[in-house]
Design a protein around this motif. Structure first.
Motif, PDB file in Angstrom:
ATOM      1  N   PHE A  57       0.834  -1.209   0.000  1.00 34.62           N
ATOM      2  CA  PHE A  57       0.000   0.000   0.000  1.00 34.62           C
ATOM      3  C   PHE A  57       0.870   1.261   0.000  1.00 34.62           C
ATOM      4  O   PHE A  57       0.750   2.129   0.864  1.00 34.62           O
ATOM      5  CB  PHE A  57      -0.960   0.011   1.190  1.00 34.62           C
ATOM      6  CG  PHE A  57      -2.136  -0.901   1.015  1.00 34.62           C
ATOM      7  CD1 PHE A  57      -3.029  -0.733  -0.022  1.00 34.62           C
ATOM      8  CD2 PHE A  57      -2.344  -1.946   1.900  1.00 34.62           C
ATOM      9  CE1 PHE A  57      -4.113  -1.578  -0.193  1.00 34.62           C
ATOM     10  CE2 PHE A  57      -3.425  -2.798   1.743  1.00 34.62           C
ATOM     11  CZ  PHE A  57      -4.308  -2.618   0.695  1.00 34.62           C
ATOM     12  N   SER A  65       2.187   4.870  -1.804  1.00 34.39           N
ATOM     13  CA  SER A  65       1.404   5.984  -2.347  1.00 34.39           C
ATOM     14  C   SER A  65       1.086   5.749  -3.822  1.00 34.39           C
ATOM     15  O   SER A  65      -0.007   6.094  -4.299  1.00 34.39           O
ATOM     16  CB  SER A  65       2.163   7.299  -2.162  1.00 34.39           C
ATOM     17  OG  SER A  65       3.439   7.231  -2.785  1.00 34.39           O
ATOM     18  N   GLN A 109       0.686   2.815  -5.268  1.00 29.00           N
ATOM     19  CA  GLN A 109      -0.354   1.792  -5.332  1.00 29.00           C
ATOM     20  C   GLN A 109      -1.723   2.372  -4.986  1.00 29.00           C
ATOM     21  O   GLN A 109      -2.726   2.027  -5.615  1.00 29.00           O
ATOM     22  CB  GLN A 109      -0.001   0.641  -4.394  1.00 29.00           C
ATOM     23  CG  GLN A 109       1.164  -0.205  -4.898  1.00 29.00           C
ATOM     24  CD  GLN A 109       1.572  -1.275  -3.922  1.00 29.00           C
ATOM     25  OE1 GLN A 109       1.470  -1.103  -2.704  1.00 29.00           O
ATOM     26  NE2 GLN A 109       2.044  -2.406  -4.430  1.00 29.00           N
ATOM     27  N   TRP A 110      -1.771   3.269  -4.000  1.00 26.80           N
ATOM     28  CA  TRP A 110      -3.047   3.913  -3.686  1.00 26.80           C
ATOM     29  C   TRP A 110      -3.543   4.740  -4.875  1.00 26.80           C
ATOM     30  O   TRP A 110      -4.756   4.777  -5.152  1.00 26.80           O
ATOM     31  CB  TRP A 110      -2.903   4.806  -2.459  1.00 26.80           C
ATOM     32  CG  TRP A 110      -3.038   4.092  -1.142  1.00 26.80           C
ATOM     33  CD1 TRP A 110      -2.084   3.929  -0.182  1.00 26.80           C
ATOM     34  CD2 TRP A 110      -4.218   3.448  -0.642  1.00 26.80           C
ATOM     35  NE1 TRP A 110      -2.584   3.213   0.878  1.00 26.80           N
ATOM     36  CE2 TRP A 110      -3.892   2.911   0.622  1.00 26.80           C
ATOM     37  CE3 TRP A 110      -5.502   3.268  -1.138  1.00 26.80           C
ATOM     38  CZ2 TRP A 110      -4.806   2.212   1.398  1.00 26.80           C
ATOM     39  CZ3 TRP A 110      -6.422   2.567  -0.377  1.00 26.80           C
ATOM     40  CH2 TRP A 110      -6.083   2.040   0.870  1.00 26.80           C
ATOM     41  N   SER A 111      -2.625   5.402  -5.569  1.00 25.28           N
ATOM     42  CA  SER A 111      -3.022   6.191  -6.745  1.00 25.28           C
ATOM     43  C   SER A 111      -3.582   5.294  -7.846  1.00 25.28           C
ATOM     44  O   SER A 111      -4.583   5.640  -8.494  1.00 25.28           O
ATOM     45  CB  SER A 111      -1.815   6.977  -7.274  1.00 25.28           C
ATOM     46  OG  SER A 111      -1.305   7.858  -6.297  1.00 25.28           O
TER      47      SER A 111
END
Length: 391
Positions: free
Chosen positions: A250, A252, A254-256
C-alpha cells in the motif's frame, strides 16, 4: 441473420426451390473465382507482421553489433535513417495497394521507435528503469493506432503502459535496479494486476462510445479479461500462492493506481456501453471482490485458509460470469477466456484434492480420463456458446 457458409446457403436455397442445381453451381464457381479469401488475407497479415518483427530484430542486432565503433552522432543518424527507410517502405506499399503489408510496416515503424528510444537511452546512460522510454513509446503506439485504426497498436499499448506505470518512481540503482521488483514485488504491480485489468475493461467500455477509438475497445477488453483471470486462476492453486499474489505494501503509488481504477469503474458503470443492467452489476461485484482481495493481502500474518475455499468458489463463478458476458456481448474471445479459466480452476482443484486423497498412480490414471472427458465436454460447450454468438 444466420452466419452460415456460402455452400450451405446455396444448398438450402436449392432445396427450397429458389434456385436450381445449375444456377447453384454457377454461383459457387463465380464466388470461388472472384470473392476475396478471408483466410488468405488473414495469413498475409500474420506472415507480414511476423516478417516485420524479424526485420525489427535484425535491425536492432545490426546496430548493436556495430554500436561500439560508432560515435554518438553516427549512432543517432543510423537510427534516424533506419526509421525513415521503414516509413518510406510503409508509404510505398500503401500507395501500391498492399494495405496489409503497409499496416505491418507501420507496426514495424512503431516497434522501431521503441527500440531506438532505448538505444538512445543507452547512449546517455539512462537507468534500466527508464520509465519515460515505454511512456514515449506508448504515446507513439497510440498515435499510430489512432491514425491507422489499428488493433495491433492498441494491443502493444497495454504492456507499454504496464511497464511505464511499474517503473515510474524507480531508478534506485544503475545496473540491477528494481526493474523486476517494480513489476512483481509487493510494492509493485503484482497485487494490482486484476484491478488494473478491471480498470482496463472499464476503459474499453468508455472508448466504445468514441467512434475514433472504437477500434481499440475489444482489444483492451480482452487484455483486461486476461489480467483479471490469470492471477485469479493462479490463486486457486494454494492458499500460500494466493497470499503471495495478494500481498501488498500500500505505497502511495499503489493507492493512486487503486483510485484511478476505481474511478474508471465508476465512470464505466455510469457512462459505459453495457449489454444489460446485469453486466453493470457484475462489474461492481468484481470490483468489490478484487478490492477485498487487496485488503486481505495487505494484512500481515493473514491466515487465508478459512477464506481460500470461498475464493476458489468466487473465482469459478467469475469465470462463468465472463462466459455469460462474452455470449451477451457477442465476444468470442471473452467466451474462450472464461471457458479456459473455468476449466483450469476445475483441473487445479482436481489435482490438488486427488493428490491428497488418492494413491499417486490412481490420481494420474483418473486424472488422464478426467482430462480427456473434460476436454471433449469443454470443446462442445465452447462451440455451442460461439454458435449462439453468430446467430
Amino acid at each position: 441473420m444466420h452466419d452460415i457458409k456460402v455452400r450451405k446457403a446455396l444448398d438450402l436455397w436449392e432445396q427450397a426451390g429458389l434456385i436450381d442445381r445449375i444456377k447453384a453451381d454457377q454461383l459457387a464457381q463465380y464466388l470461388d473465382e472472384h470473392a476475396p479469401s478471408q483466410n488468405s488475407g488473414r495469413m498475409v497479415k500474420i506472415v507480414s507482421v511476423f516478417g516485420a518483427v524479424l526485420v525489427g530484430l535484425g535491425m536492432i542486432l545490426f546496430v548493436a553489433s556495430h554500436w561500439a565503433g560508432m560515435s554518438p552522432s553516427l549512432r543517432i543518424a543510423t537510427l534516424f535513417f533506419a526509421y525513415a527507410g521503414v516509413v518510406g517502405a510503409a508509404l510505398l506499399s500503401g500507395q501500391r495497394g498492399y494495405d496489409r503489408v503497409s499496416r505491418s510496416l507501420w507496426f514495424l515503424a512503431t516497434l522501431t521507435v521503441g527500440a531506438f528510444i532505448f538505444l538512445v537511452g543507452q547512449i546517455f546512460n539512462f537507468s534500466l528503469t527508464f520509465w519515460q522510454g515505454p511512456f514515449i513509446w506508448l504515446l507513439a503506439a497510440l498515435a499510430m493506432g489512432y491514425a491507422l485504426r489499428c488493433r495491433l497498436h492498441a494491443w502493444l499499448a497495454i504492456p507499454l503502459a504496464l511497464l511505464a506505470i511499474g517503473w515510474f518512481g524507480g531508478g534506485k540503482a544503475w545496473f540491477s535496479d528494481d526493474q523486476l521488483k517494480a513489476l512483481i514485488g509487493d510494492y509493485g504491480l503484482k497485487p494490482l494486476l486484476p484491478l488494473l485489468g478491471l480498470g482496463l475493461a472499464a476503459l474499453s467500455l468508455l472508448v466504445e462510445r468514441l467512434p475514433d477509438w472504437r477500434f481499440a475497445a475489444r482489444t483492451w477488453l480482452v487484455w483486461g479479461a486476461l489480467l483479471i483471470s490469470a492471477p485469479l486462476v493462479l490463486g486457486t492453486i494454494d492458499d500460500q500462492v494466493l497470499k503471495f499474489l495478494t500481498k501488498i505494501d500500500f505505497t502511495s503509488k499503489q493507492w493512486s493506481i487503486i483510485a484511478l481504477c476505481v474511478g474508471l469503474v465508476g465512470l464505466a458503470v455510469w457512462l459505459g456501453r453495457f449489454t444489460s443492467l446485469r453486466s453493470r452489476l457484475l462489474m461492481v461485484l468484481v470490483a468489490g471482490l478484487l478490492i477485498g482481495m487487496l485488503f486481505i493481502g495487505g494484512v500481515e500474518k493473514t491466515n487465508l485458509v478459512p477464506v481460500y475455499a470461498l475464493f476458489v468458489l468466487l473465482a469459478f463463478l467469475l469465470a462463468l460470469g465472463l462466459i455469460w458476458t462474452g455470449v451477451q456481448a457477442g465476444h468470442p474471445a471473452l467466451v474462450n477466456i472464461g471457458v479456459g479459466s473455468a476449466a483450469s480452476i476445475m483441473l487445479i482443484q482436481y489435482f490438488s484434492w486427488s493428490m491428497r486423497l488418492l494413491d499417486r498412480s490412481l490420481a494420474f490414471i483418473i486424472g488422464g480420463v478426467v482430462l480427456i472427458t473434460l476436454s471433449i465436454w469443454i470443446e462442445k460447450q465452447r462451440r455451442r456458446l460461439l454458435a449462439r454468438i453468430t446467430r
